[in-house]
Design a protein around this motif. Structure first.
Motif, PDB file in Angstrom:
ATOM      1  N   ALA A 116      32.858  30.524  35.843  1.00 53.67           N
ATOM      2  CA  ALA A 116      32.835  30.618  37.299  1.00 53.67           C
ATOM      3  C   ALA A 116      32.786  29.172  37.805  1.00 53.67           C
ATOM      4  CB  ALA A 116      31.618  31.414  37.755  1.00 53.67           C
TER       5      ALA A 116
ATOM      6  N   PRO B  68      29.295  37.941  35.354  1.00 48.89           N
ATOM      7  CA  PRO B  68      30.604  38.041  34.706  1.00 48.89           C
ATOM      8  C   PRO B  68      30.497  38.316  33.201  1.00 48.89           C
ATOM      9  CG  PRO B  68      30.615  36.260  36.307  1.00 48.89           C
ATOM     10  CD  PRO B  68      29.202  36.758  36.239  1.00 48.89           C
TER      11      PRO B  68
ATOM     12  N   MET C   8      37.088  32.908  36.576  1.00 46.30           N
ATOM     13  CA  MET C   8      36.660  33.671  37.749  1.00 46.30           C
ATOM     14  C   MET C   8      36.567  32.777  38.968  1.00 46.30           C
ATOM     15  SD  MET C   8      34.158  36.648  36.504  1.00 46.30           S
ATOM     16  CE  MET C   8      34.872  37.908  37.524  1.00 46.30           C
ATOM     17  N   GLY C   9      37.724  32.556  39.549  1.00 48.95           N
ATOM     18  CA  GLY C   9      37.781  31.755  40.746  1.00 48.95           C
ATOM     19  C   GLY C   9      39.224  31.573  41.139  1.00 48.95           C
ATOM     20  N   GLY C  10      39.453  30.787  42.174  1.00 44.89           N
ATOM     21  CA  GLY C  10      40.809  30.554  42.645  1.00 44.89           C
ATOM     22  C   GLY C  10      41.182  29.102  42.462  1.00 44.89           C
TER      23      GLY C  10
ATOM     24  N   PHE D  16      41.864  36.477  35.849  1.00 52.09           N
ATOM     25  CA  PHE D  16      40.673  36.473  36.694  1.00 52.09           C
ATOM     26  C   PHE D  16      39.692  37.528  36.191  1.00 52.09           C
ATOM     27  CE2 PHE D  16      38.041  37.960  40.159  1.00 52.09           C
ATOM     28  CZ  PHE D  16      37.649  36.785  40.792  1.00 52.09           C
ATOM     29  N   ASP D  17      40.227  38.707  35.936  1.00 52.76           N
ATOM     30  CA  ASP D  17      39.406  39.882  35.679  1.00 52.76           C
ATOM     31  C   ASP D  17      39.036  39.972  34.191  1.00 52.76           C
ATOM     32  OD1 ASP D  17      38.413  42.451  35.362  1.00 52.76           O
ATOM     33  OD2 ASP D  17      39.902  43.361  36.663  1.00 52.76           O
ATOM     34  N   PRO D  18      37.747  40.057  33.881  1.00 52.44           N
ATOM     35  CA  PRO D  18      37.345  40.188  32.472  1.00 52.44           C
ATOM     36  C   PRO D  18      38.011  41.386  31.798  1.00 52.44           C
ATOM     37  CG  PRO D  18      35.391  39.912  33.869  1.00 52.44           C
ATOM     38  CD  PRO D  18      36.570  40.033  34.795  1.00 52.44           C
ATOM     39  N   ALA D  19      38.275  42.441  32.559  1.00 50.14           N
ATOM     40  CA  ALA D  19      38.889  43.628  31.957  1.00 50.14           C
ATOM     41  C   ALA D  19      40.293  43.300  31.454  1.00 50.14           C
ATOM     42  CB  ALA D  19      38.934  44.778  32.960  1.00 50.14           C
ATOM     43  N   ARG D  20      41.002  42.434  32.189  1.00 51.10           N
ATOM     44  CA  ARG D  20      42.344  42.065  31.748  1.00 51.10           C
ATOM     45  C   ARG D  20      42.274  41.140  30.535  1.00 51.10           C
ATOM     46  NH1 ARG D  20      45.740  40.421  36.975  1.00 51.10           N
ATOM     47  NH2 ARG D  20      47.331  40.105  35.366  1.00 51.10           N
TER      48      ARG D  20
ATOM     49  N   ALA E  36      32.761  32.945  42.645  1.00 48.95           N
ATOM     50  CA  ALA E  36      34.084  33.238  42.098  1.00 48.95           C
ATOM     51  C   ALA E  36      34.954  33.964  43.127  1.00 48.95           C
ATOM     52  CB  ALA E  36      33.940  34.096  40.837  1.00 48.95           C
TER      53      ALA E  36
ATOM     54  N   MET F  72      30.111  41.977  32.921  1.00 46.06           N
ATOM     55  CA  MET F  72      31.398  42.636  33.165  1.00 46.06           C
ATOM     56  C   MET F  72      32.300  42.552  31.932  1.00 46.06           C
ATOM     57  SD  MET F  72      32.488  41.412  36.974  1.00 46.06           S
ATOM     58  CE  MET F  72      31.181  40.775  38.003  1.00 46.06           C
TER      59      MET F  72
ATOM     60  N   THR G   6      31.368  42.207  28.864  1.00 42.28           N
ATOM     61  CA  THR G   6      30.798  43.046  27.810  1.00 42.28           C
ATOM     62  C   THR G   6      31.205  44.506  28.028  1.00 42.28           C
ATOM     63  OG1 THR G   6      28.961  41.503  27.618  1.00 42.28           O
ATOM     64  CG2 THR G   6      28.643  43.692  26.687  1.00 42.28           C
ATOM     65  N   ASP G   7      31.139  44.963  29.276  1.00 40.93           N
ATOM     66  CA  ASP G   7      31.636  46.308  29.583  1.00 40.93           C
ATOM     67  C   ASP G   7      33.109  46.453  29.206  1.00 40.93           C
ATOM     68  OD1 ASP G   7      29.490  47.738  30.526  1.00 40.93           O
ATOM     69  OD2 ASP G   7      29.851  47.287  32.638  1.00 40.93           O
ATOM     70  N   ALA G   8      33.900  45.449  29.565  1.00 38.21           N
ATOM     71  CA  ALA G   8      35.341  45.527  29.324  1.00 38.21           C
ATOM     72  C   ALA G   8      35.630  45.589  27.830  1.00 38.21           C
ATOM     73  CB  ALA G   8      36.052  44.333  29.961  1.00 38.21           C
TER      74      ALA G   8
ATOM     75  N   ASP H 265      35.987  31.739  46.083  1.00 36.70           N
ATOM     76  CA  ASP H 265      37.037  30.792  45.704  1.00 36.70           C
ATOM     77  C   ASP H 265      38.396  31.480  45.604  1.00 36.70           C
ATOM     78  OD1 ASP H 265      38.216  28.391  44.844  1.00 36.70           O
ATOM     79  OD2 ASP H 265      37.738  28.756  42.744  1.00 36.70           O
TER      80      ASP H 265
ATOM     81  N   GLU I  53      43.730  33.538  47.881  1.00 35.25           N
ATOM     82  CA  GLU I  53      44.925  33.985  47.155  1.00 35.25           C
ATOM     83  C   GLU I  53      44.949  35.501  46.956  1.00 35.25           C
ATOM     84  OE1 GLU I  53      44.516  33.284  42.408  1.00 35.25           O
ATOM     85  OE2 GLU I  53      44.018  31.555  43.620  1.00 35.25           O
TER      86      GLU I  53
ATOM     87  N   THR J 258      28.905  50.501  29.565  1.00 37.44           N
ATOM     88  CA  THR J 258      28.924  50.741  28.123  1.00 37.44           C
ATOM     89  C   THR J 258      27.546  50.400  27.554  1.00 37.44           C
ATOM     90  OG1 THR J 258      29.619  48.483  27.706  1.00 37.44           O
ATOM     91  CG2 THR J 258      31.363  50.104  28.072  1.00 37.44           C
TER      92      THR J 258
END
Lengths: 704, 704
Positions: B384, B311, B414-416, B435-439, A169, B314, B316-318, A172, A176, A245
């Motif tokens: 991914a 991911p 999760m990639g470009g 991209f970000d699981p937190a977002r 990920a 990640m 799950t944490d988010a 890739d 950007e 968490t």
């Protein structure tokens, strides 16, 4: 940590790479990794496959020994991996990457295979990555020894990940995101090489500007701390440690099979290591981009220079939110210089608004004034799209200013396509840029944090004079207990380590009780001592303000109450103790528990209602020295209470610090102490007293 | 808020637009806005300029009246603006956008000009945007009445901004951010139309899916709350209100000239309004993209479906980090269904891992099972890059699943470049991706928050029986004071509003003191009452546990001490009060202050050390009803204390709630009360007692 410490240059800069299990079968790992190696690697690639003459146009050899490589990449079926790894060892190939899956991550059979793999590697002293790894990449020789679809742009970030998919990920996404990589390692199951080895190696690598990691576990906490402390002396390290968490920890544990240590321990461990911890992927790579620049702020004051008011306000908020930053206050000279250089409508105080019709020169003038200000340690430069700016030139001017002043900058490019030229110019020059002012401030905050880390020293905690034999004796008494717990009857261990306790003793007859009370010479507190009675107050097992003359009677009464409450309770005696006035002091708590990865931790917090309701506590790895213990007393939210809030006298902070330091040494010295709570440790202006104690002892560790 | 309420359709969907001050001069506002209007507007554009025959190929007219437009855009020099606006009014043009700067933002002359502009607009009942505005945009008719460089993609977001540069920035960035806009308004100086008018208008607009704002001030707090409550019934509203930090507030105030209200008031006001508050630009637009979908989660349980373990951890944490979300617990049936549909190596518990070789069908199977689970209210779908997926198809399958199950999804791509097809497909179908699981989790959190807002009702706070004449009388006593402060001598106002106070009275002779003590019938607390003596305890001005027989002597002693301490102090008397045992209860504080934008606020917190050291308090707009007051008691960190933490009896929460509600009504009823603190309000299992009181009164408001 593995035994294969030392440089990993062989892994990242080999001349000759063998692919064991190379093949042409579509969709196979053996084909993908061979193709990736053949695409761009400066050295030679030798396919190893006894059943083929050639793979993808390269001539095959039958064995690793025939290939004679510096690095062997293993992609054979799981049942053959251990044999191949042995062959590597016998052929004096020390660097090995095992891509094959089907080891510890798959159950008992795989776990057995992984154990044999580890043994084979140890026998031959191999530096082995994997198994179950996507592979490794290294930009300088153009090495892509992975079965992933792409190679990343070159740069100064070295990246390790406990998730292979996350490597794919990030690679890739790298272009950007403006990220360039030196080395990339998919850690896989970490049978041999792990995060500690990589941090150590990259810490010594001049081509690595910043180390970035995605970790789900850290296997040898203390080893990692040592390696990271050395690395972060000149190379920043930032990680996402997932499983923060409860739900995340459970998911991570099911993903990697690692025993989940507490996140409090990871927090304390990463902090001790000087590793920056990011909570999200974005935060991790935002930090990486800022940290790549290498210059750290000389102060926490931030200048904001903008061509638009609103974004300037947003950036000011973001700086105010950032834990380690504040808006800089300009000196009079700076304000005068800005007033002389900028038009009348401009704002010459921080945030500096060069206003919408600014050209590149005006930005440069403003930056020259702001960056020369003594309070400015870093700056956010904001631009919104305007018709008056040449954005490529602006990017260069901003980078020039940063270089000439030696002050780190983060750019906030508030726009899209119109600002591409600025974005490219800044990227070329190593200045991080973001759309969101909050992310620009976050990047500078990471730099500031790294500056603090780099400035740290790690002195040995001061030694503690202690009567260790006495402690050993008290702890050994647990062997006569039905459970593994000790209470106030073990207060002697605190005395032995120089932690002040109230005058008094645990006695087992009324005459002795009276004698102790006479020694104290004033009304005493008396408590029943029994491992079986947890809530002593509830059964009337505590008496306060007992005059000396009534102590003998009170003794009998306490024992009688305990007997009637719970006839089969073990009664160890009665504690007769000097009265400690809780109202005159602040109740604190000093605790400890042992973490599977990081060993003994020391905790400090405010006691009573604070610790139970507000969870206002802070943790460190034990033992701590005075400086660290003092940090702990400042770390908690309620710290002002200790320092004399509400017009009260401040408590004797030195005594608190000393008690924390001594307890931390005690738990570090005795691995048998699994958990320990001094609660409360009452702090007054005149000193501290440890009033109550509970601990859990592991009898099997008594001799260690 | 302006008088020009009602629909703003004329502003956003005119047939004929006049540009007053249209010109061809390069770099001028008049040229830029004319060119933008001519580029793509469905209606007609009429340049108004008496000195020219044509502008950019369109024939000019000499006056607004000649142009006869629905909407007039004004770009004449500042000294002519008021005249032009009058002409608009006289020509019955009701919708006007003033781009010209040089008004309130520039000093005294400009402020006078802005006042005259406001008068002219009021006289003709104009709906006027600006002055000092970048302009307005509206996608359906292709209207770009701004002098910015670009128009944004069309979509369902309506956006207002108190920064014109920020409009330019967002419009430039919109395409890459995946944002499409219905209406965009640069608010400028808000001389007439402001955020309240726009929220009201967009709340009624079926083409607006979500309202987004960048605000530096809210002029009429209560009007905004009313408008937003109505709008958020079916249209989510999210804003960045900048100036959150002290430095930011100062910067915002210097940018807009608005009097800075406290951020606590904005926090309480936005919460009361049901407006989602974002702390950063990214958070704002992440929320906007999630909210555009229109479907809110039916529960806070989140399913995670991923093709990669790391991911998934990640995410799950988010989810665990997100205030309003938790990882869903699947029912047995769901787990069985997943086990039947997925390969053996997959993880069938949440987070669901469909593993790396999953194709689109396997994702779809997993989603069908997970989204049908009764505990699942929303989901994060992660991918991914892998060789086995067709990403366009995956995007469609994910969107189909969301639609069919009526469950909101956020995608984590999760990639470009490899995931572009998925990104495009999801964008097309209105599924937000990050991209970000937190977002992604943040986006779902915003949806959940809006779901809560939409489910709210806003009942009128219950009425309070009160002796208002008595309060008026007590407050009027401030007129005899050298300052504007009252203390315990004003306790009668609490009695008058039904807030329990300890038995007792303020008396001014020893006999009376004795009489009051006899009435109480047990040892009393006595305090000197003087506005000039702030720290009564320090001068021995407080006596506790005074037996009735000693009350007269104690009275004389207290007065003597006050006299000797400060001979010129005004001594109002001595308070004789029932003893309230602080140890038996929890000290709380109920306070209030008046905010320039939002009026009276009510504050609740734990008293004593908590409020001073921990700042553990919560604010609402006053008055509050029981439900809101109860929320307040649950909001503070130390809430468990009230509910009986540490084995204590819970306090009488109904009594606390009732006291908060009554005090909130008191301050709402009497605008002369500028600040008020009941501290402590002691809460016990048997009720509450307001033990001490301080307030500041504005004598000029006594009659209102």
């Amino acid at each position: 940590m593995s035994d294969a410490a030392g440089s990993l240059a062989g892994l990242f800069d080999p001349d000759r790479v063998a692919v064991v299990g190379a093949t042409e079968r579509e969709g196979s790992v053996g084909r993908a990794v061979t193709a990736n190696l053949l695409d761009g690697f400066d050295g030679s690639v030798v396919p190893v496959n006894p059943n083929r003459d050639a793979v993808l146009g390269e001539q095959c050899v039958a064995s690793v020994a025939d290939a004679d490589p510096d690095l062997a990449v293993v992609a054979v079926p799981p049942e053959h991996v251990v044999d191949v790894v042995r062959e590597c060892g016998e052929a004096a190939v020390r660097d090995v990457v095992v891509l094959t899956a089907g080891f510890g991550e798959t159950g008992a059979e795989g776990a057995g295979r992984e154990r044999r793999l580890r043994e084979a590697a140890a026998e031959h002293d191999l530096r082995l990555v994997g198994p179950n790894s996507l592979g490794v990449m290294s930009s300088p020789p153009g090495l892509n020894a992975t079965f992933g679809p792409d190679a990343p742009p070159a740069g100064g970030v070295s990246f390790m990940s406990q998730s292979g998919a996350f490597v794919t990920a990030v690679v890739d996404w790298a272009a950007e995101a403006g990220l360039g990589f030196k080395n990339v390692v998919s850690l896989g199951n970490k049978a041999v090489l792990d995060e500690t080895d990589l941090v150590r190696s990259w810490g010594d690598d001049p081509g690595t500007d910043v180390v970035v990691g995605y970790l789900e576990s850290i296997d040898d906490g203390r080893g990692f701390v040592d390696a990271a402390r050395e690395a972060t002396d000149d190379t920043p390290v930032a990680v996402v440690k997932s499983g923060r968490t409860d739900a995340g920890a459970q998911a991570a544990s099911s993903h990697t099979g690692a025993i989940a240590g507490s996140d409090r321990a990871y927090e304390a461990g990463l902090d001790a290591a000087g590793v920056l911890r990011a909570d999200s992927v974005q935060e991790l790579f935002d930090a990486a981009r800022a940290l790549s620049g290498g210059v750290v702020p000389a102060s926490d004051g931030v200048a904001v220079v903008t061509n638009a008011g609103g974004p300037g306000v947003m950036a000011t908020d973001a700086v105010g939110d950032a834990e380690r930053l504040r808006l800089a206050s300009f000196a009079d000279g700076t304000v005068e210089r800005l007033a002389a250089d900028l038009p009348a409508e401009a704002n010459v105080y921080n945030p500096v608004d060069v206003i919408g019709d600014a050209g590149v020169d005006r930005y440069r003038d403003a930056l020259d004034a702001a960056l020369a200000d003594p309070d400015v340690g870093s700056a956010v430069v904001i631009t919104a799209p305007t018709a008056t700016l040449d954005f490529a030139e602006l990017g260069d001017a901003v980078a020039d200013a940063a270089e000439e002043h030696g002050v780190p900058l983060a750019a906030c490019l508030m726009g899209g396509g119109r600002l591409t030229a600025a974005r490219d110019a800044l990227r070329e020059r190593g200045v991080p840029s973001y759309f969101d002012p909050a992310r620009a401030a976050g990047g500078l905050g990471s730099l500031m944090e790294y500056g603090e880390v780099r400035g740290r020293s790690y002195p040995e905690p001061e030694p503690v004079d202690a009567d260790r034999d006495r402690v050993r004796e008290v702890l050994a008494s647990v062997e006569e207990r039905p459970d593994n717990r000790l209470g106030v009857e073990a207060m002697g261990i605190l005395d032995a380590y120089g932690v002040p306790t109230p005058e008094g003793a645990v006695v087992d007859d009324p005459t002795e009780a009276e004698r102790v009370a006479e020694g104290i010479g004033e009304a005493v507190v008396m408590k029943i001592v029994s491992p079986d009675i947890l809530h002593k107050s509830d059964i009337g097992g505590v008496k306060v303000g007992v005059p000396v003359a009534e102590v003998a009677d009170a003794y009998e009464d306490l024992v009688a109450r305990a007997r009637s409450y719970q006839p089969d309770a073990t009664v160890l005696g009665v504690q007769v103790q000097e009265t400690v006035d809780l109202d005159a002091g602040v109740e604190t708590i000093v605790g400890s528990h042992r973490d599977p990865q990081f060993g003994p931790l020391i905790m400090f917090g405010l006691g009573g209602v604070f610790v139970e309701v507000m969870e206002d506590t802070t943790f460190r790895l034990a033992p701590v020295g005075s400086a660290e213990a003092e940090d702990m007393t400042a770390d908690i939210d309620a710290a002002p209470l200790l320092r004399g809030a509400r017009g009260r006298d401040p408590v004797d902070l030195d005594a608190v610090v000393d008690a924390v330091r001594r307890v931390s040494r005690l738990v570090a010295d005795f691995p048998s102490v699994v958990e320990l709570d001094v609660n409360p440790l009452v702090a007054t202006p005149d000193g501290v007293r440890a009033v109550d104690l509970r601990l859990t002892v592991d009898p099997e560790e008594l001799d260690s």
